[in-house]
Motif scaffolding. Structure first.
Motif, short mmCIF file in Angstrom:
data_model
loop_
_atom_site.label_atom_id
_atom_site.label_comp_id
_atom_site.label_asym_id
_atom_site.label_seq_id
_atom_site.Cartn_x
_atom_site.Cartn_y
_atom_site.Cartn_z
N ARG A 44 1.06 -1.21 -0.08
CA ARG A 44 -0.04 -0.18 0.12
C ARG A 44 0.74 1.47 0.00
NH1 ARG A 44 -2.55 -2.92 4.68
NH2 ARG A 44 -2.09 -1.30 5.96
N MET A 45 1.90 0.97 0.75
CA MET A 45 3.20 2.26 0.66
C MET A 45 3.30 1.97 -0.30
SD MET A 45 2.61 4.14 3.77
CE MET A 45 4.28 4.79 3.61
N ILE A 46 3.90 1.72 -0.82
CA ILE A 46 4.87 1.70 -2.45
C ILE A 46 4.36 1.12 -3.53
CG2 ILE A 46 6.19 0.33 -3.44
CD1 ILE A 46 7.43 -1.33 -1.02
N LYS A 47 2.86 1.35 -3.48
CA LYS A 47 1.84 1.18 -4.85
C LYS A 47 1.21 2.21 -4.78
CE LYS A 47 3.89 -2.30 -6.94
NZ LYS A 47 4.72 -2.28 -8.18
N ILE A 48 0.18 2.82 -3.14
CA ILE A 48 -0.47 3.80 -4.07
C ILE A 48 0.09 5.18 -2.59
CG2 ILE A 48 -2.32 4.32 -2.49
CD1 ILE A 48 -3.17 1.07 -2.70
N ILE A 49 0.11 4.61 -1.26
CA ILE A 49 0.52 6.33 -0.36
C ILE A 49 1.78 7.31 -1.04
CG2 ILE A 49 1.40 7.51 1.36
CD1 ILE A 49 -1.61 6.14 0.90
N ILE A 50 2.76 5.87 -1.07
CA ILE A 50 4.12 6.88 -2.07
C ILE A 50 3.67 7.77 -3.37
CG2 ILE A 50 6.29 7.08 -2.45
CD1 ILE A 50 6.97 5.04 0.01
N PRO A 51 3.15 6.73 -4.81
CA PRO A 51 3.18 7.44 -5.69
C PRO A 51 2.23 8.72 -5.81
CG PRO A 51 3.14 4.91 -5.84
CD PRO A 51 2.73 5.19 -4.69
N ILE A 52 1.31 8.46 -5.06
CA ILE A 52 -0.05 9.42 -4.66
C ILE A 52 0.80 11.09 -4.56
CG2 ILE A 52 -2.18 10.90 -3.86
CD1 ILE A 52 -3.21 8.50 -3.62
N GLN A 53 1.47 10.88 -3.61
CA GLN A 53 2.29 11.94 -2.66
C GLN A 53 3.87 11.94 -3.26
OE1 GLN A 53 0.40 14.55 -2.68
NE2 GLN A 53 -1.30 14.57 -1.08
N LYS A 54 4.48 11.12 -4.40
CA LYS A 54 5.62 11.41 -4.70
C LYS A 54 6.55 13.09 -4.31
CE LYS A 54 6.83 11.02 -8.92
NZ LYS A 54 6.44 9.88 -10.24
N SER A 55 6.01 13.98 -4.95
CA SER A 55 6.33 15.15 -5.44
C SER A 55 6.55 15.67 -3.81
CB SER A 55 5.92 16.20 -5.83
OG SER A 55 5.50 15.58 -7.09
N SER A 56 5.79 15.24 -2.80
CA SER A 56 5.72 16.40 -1.42
C SER A 56 6.95 15.28 -0.58
CB SER A 56 4.34 16.46 -0.52
OG SER A 56 3.95 17.43 -1.30
N ILE A 57 6.24 13.94 -0.60
CA ILE A 57 7.65 12.97 -0.02
C ILE A 57 9.35 12.93 -0.78
CG2 ILE A 57 8.16 10.65 -0.09
CD1 ILE A 57 5.25 9.54 -0.06
N MET A 58 8.90 12.91 -1.60
CA MET A 58 10.19 13.95 -2.57
C MET A 58 11.06 14.65 -1.57
SD MET A 58 11.93 11.28 -4.34
CE MET A 58 13.73 12.28 -4.80
N SER A 59 10.29 15.57 -1.14
CA SER A 59 10.92 16.86 -0.93
C SER A 59 11.81 16.73 0.69
CB SER A 59 9.42 18.17 -1.06
OG SER A 59 8.10 17.94 -0.09
N GLY A 60 10.49 15.28 1.15
CA GLY A 60 11.62 15.34 2.59
C GLY A 60 13.13 15.05 2.97
N TYR A 61 13.01 14.18 1.21
CA TYR A 61 14.29 14.12 1.24
C TYR A 61 15.59 14.89 0.31
CZ TYR A 61 13.04 9.24 1.99
OH TYR A 61 11.87 7.56 2.51
N MET A 62 14.70 16.10 -0.82
CA MET A 62 15.54 16.44 -0.75
C MET A 62 16.33 17.62 0.02
SD MET A 62 16.19 16.28 -3.80
CE MET A 62 16.60 17.64 -4.43
N LEU A 63 15.39 18.66 1.08
CA LEU A 63 15.15 19.32 1.87
C LEU A 63 16.54 19.08 3.01
CD1 LEU A 63 11.82 20.96 2.31
CD2 LEU A 63 13.42 21.70 0.99
N PRO A 64 16.69 17.79 3.19
CA PRO A 64 17.74 17.58 3.88
C PRO A 64 18.96 17.66 3.60
CG PRO A 64 15.86 16.62 4.67
CD PRO A 64 15.00 16.81 3.49
N PHE A 65 19.04 16.74 2.22
CA PHE A 65 19.83 17.22 1.14
C PHE A 65 20.78 18.33 0.70
CE2 PHE A 65 21.84 16.40 -2.35
CZ PHE A 65 23.08 15.64 -2.16
N ILE A 66 19.73 18.49 0.55
CA ILE A 66 20.26 19.95 0.65
C ILE A 66 20.79 21.00 1.48
CG2 ILE A 66 19.86 22.64 -0.79
CD1 ILE A 66 17.86 21.50 -2.28
N THR A 67 20.66 21.27 2.72
CA THR A 67 20.57 21.59 3.70
C THR A 67 21.92 21.03 4.58
OG1 THR A 67 18.17 22.17 4.55
CG2 THR A 67 18.92 22.41 6.50
#
Length: 614
Positions: free
Chosen positions: A518-541
């Motif tokens: 459910r996480m991999i196939k539904i939840i994450i794809p729906i909000q992929k952009s916002s979730i990716m920001s949760g990875y990119m913001l720590p990376f850039i910071t």
């Protein structure tokens, strides 16, 4: 009593069954584990700081004035709040910190929010370019924007420093309030954190169904009323999270006030940390107190029965607002002009600095003689004959710079992957248990490290790492970074999870689809952009972090501490070159993530909106 044992056993068995049933739900079991782990890692530094405020520090003023060599004393509290230096050490820095936080927060949200709305909800031109260039101030370290401000506006007649570019070219000397103090600090921090507001608020705007607003328009509802009663409530989780993060960041900001000569709690913390270490820790607690107030405000705004769902199982519709035949170009050109000063000019300034024979020597512009420019800062392949380089190789041949860059990439990637994953799970579990007291506790604990000044966290982990023998190791740096940056991912994840209707996951549960699918196939794809920001913001910071790590490692281990070393040595060409390398590195990584996943920091909101939609 004998008759009571079966009854007690029955109650115990019933309670155990309820507990096992509750823990059988992945969001509950994960929430339990996260709560325990985060409690240990986040609360320990806080207890260290609290104990430090009442401890006697040998050689410090509390030891000198009390005559104690060890033990507990409340002298630091008494002297800070009522001593002869109370205004200098507490009240003036506190006032400046509050003003800096409030105004930079307001301007960044206003500027970033308006830009997010224009990119996601209108037919403004040049969306891809503007969306990409707007994030550059956040990519660049805070202190570099402050240095750019100094190099542009300072003059010897006003600030007593070398003349800046504006005075050198035009003879115009800006007033002191423009060059130093609260005004430039607010502008620099607001421009630095406006992309933050853009990422968080724009992600909500992008997924919001415009049918809600169109229905209000059909009912002849005034646009201003539609905004306050429909649009604003739906994006309020993102706004409150932006306030939470920006306000806390501005309160604990050290480089910008330091360079622009503004006394704040953070700068006073550094100056007091030698002779008044206990009082410095009290300032850290004050910073935490204001962060807690903002956090409680955020919890109150997003808890209870309020519903912020904008993504459901039904199809959504987004209709772009027309700015007019010429309006879409005029508004776009205004932001092209603004981003030229906040994003492009600093890069040009850094680049020019790497070709100057001496720092701040812009005489080649006034004389029109470009022959004085040099490539020595880039191409010097030996360290014996070239004067003025302190034995350093050129940037392209400097193994110290190269090793520090690779170390920073390893550190940032590790912190982003670990912290981003923990933050995503925290946001998911909290959103599924919004009315749970334990979920509220985990949400608070996950954010606690962000309330601590980076210096305070660095000191705590410096003591910890020194005592167990892991000082100057990547393990210590990664551990510190992960704990500090979890709030970035948890805030972003919580916002996105609150948008997803529970009926989507319930449909999958009915079909017996496992949680991980459910996480991999539904939840994450729906909000992929916002979730990716949760990875990119720590990376850039993490790529541009200095204050958090400067006590934990040698100056040549990562690129930001090495940059600070070159600034101390007066080798501004090297520090400017490193800034360029950082920006290029982040742009390349952003493009790589974009190519692999279809999401990147700028595409979180508006980068994938085609101008053809105009």
């Amino acid at each position: 009593m004998a008759q009571g044992f079966p009854l007690d056993f029955t109650k115990l068995k019933s309670s155990s069954n309820k507990l096992l049933t509750s823990l059988g739900k992945p969001q509950n079991s994960i929430l339990l584990v996260l709560g325990i782990v985060l409690s240990v890692t986040a609360i320990a530094p806080i207890f260290f700081i609290i104990s430090d405020t009442v401890s006697v520090h040998v050689g410090s003023i509390d030891s000198v004035n009390t005559g104690l060599k060890s033990g507990i004393t409340f002298y630091n509290w008494k002297d800070l709040f009522s001593g002869s230096l109370k205004n200098i050490n507490l009240w003036i820095p506190l006032k400046n910190s509050l003003l800096l936080s409030v105004f930079s927060c307001f301007i960044s949200i206003l500027y970033g929010g308006i830009f997010a709305w224009l990119i996601t909800r209108t037919n403004i031109k040049f969306k891809k370019y503007l969306s990409s260039i707007f994030i550059f101030p956040y990519i660049m370290p805070q202190w570099t924007l402050a240095v750019v401000w100094q190099n542009l506006f300072n003059s010897n007649s006003v600030t007593g420093t070398s003349d800046g570019l504006l005075f050198s070219l035009t003879g115009i000397a800006m007033p002191l309030w423009w060059c130093k103090g609260i005004f430039p600090s607010v502008i620099v921090l607001a421009m630095h954190y406006a992309p933050f507001a853009y990422v968080l608020i724009g992600g909500i705007f992008k997924n919001m169904d415009s049918n809600l607003e169109e229905a209000a328009t059909i009912l002849n509802t005034p646009r201003i009323k539609t905004f306050f009663y429909i649009t604003l409530p739906l994006i309020s989780p993102a706004i409150t999270s932006t306030i939470l993060l920006v306000f806390s960041s501005a309160m604990g900001s050290y480089p910008v006030p330091h360079y622009l000569n503004l006394t704040t709690l953070a700068t006073r913390y550094v100056s007091l940390n030698v002779n008044r270490a206990g009082q410095a820790s009290i300032l850290a607690l004050i910073l935490m107190f204001f962060g807690m107030l903002i956090l409680l405000f955020n919890l109150r705004a997003t808890s209870g029965r309020k519903n912020y769902t904008t993504v459901t199982g039904k199809s959504t519709h987004t209709k772009l607002i027309k700015l007019g035949r010429y309006g879409k170009y005029i508004v776009a050109l205004i932001f092209v002009f603004l981003t030229a000063f906040t994003s492009i000019y600093p890069i040009i300034s850094f680049a020019i600095e790497t070709f100057l024979p001496n720092p701040g020597d812009y005489s080649f512009i006034t004389r029109g003689d470009f022959s004085s420019l040099t490539l020595k800062w880039w191409l010097t392949a030996e360290n014996t004959t070239e004067n003025g380089m302190y034995g350093q190789y050129g940037i392209l041949f400097n193994s110290t710079i190269r090793n520090a860059l690779f170390g920073t990439l390893f550190l940032a990637t590790s912190c982003a992957l670990i912290g981003g994953t923990i933050g995503m799970l925290t946001g998911y579990c909290v959103s599924k248990n919004r009315r749970s007291k334990w979920a509220a506790y985990v949400n608070i604990v996950a954010f606690l490290p962000y309330l601590l000044p980076s210096l305070a966290v660095g000191v705590a982990f410096f003591v910890f790492g020194t005592n167990i023998g892991i000082y100057n190791t990547f393990f210590l740096l990664i551990l510190t970074g992960v704990i500090k940056y979890i709030p970035f991912a948890s805030r972003s994840s919580l916002n996105s999870m609150l948008q997803i209707s529970s009926e989507i996951e319930e449909a999958a549960i009915i079909h017996n689809i496992p949680w991980y699918k459910r996480m991999i196939k539904i939840i994450i794809p729906i909000q992929k952009s916002s979730i990716m920001s949760g990875y990119m913001l720590p990376f850039i910071t993490c790529l541009r972090e200095l204050t958090l790590f400067m006590l934990l490692c040698s100056q040549n281990k990562i690129i930001t501490t090495l940059l600070d070393y070159f600034d101390e040595m007066g080798l501004y060409a090297f520090s400017s070159g490193i800034n360029l390398i950082l920006i290029i590195t982040i742009v390349i990584c952003n493009a790589g993530v974009n190519r692999l996943t279809g999401a990147s920091l700028d595409k979180v909101i508006g980068g994938n909106w085609q101008d053809a939609a105009d």
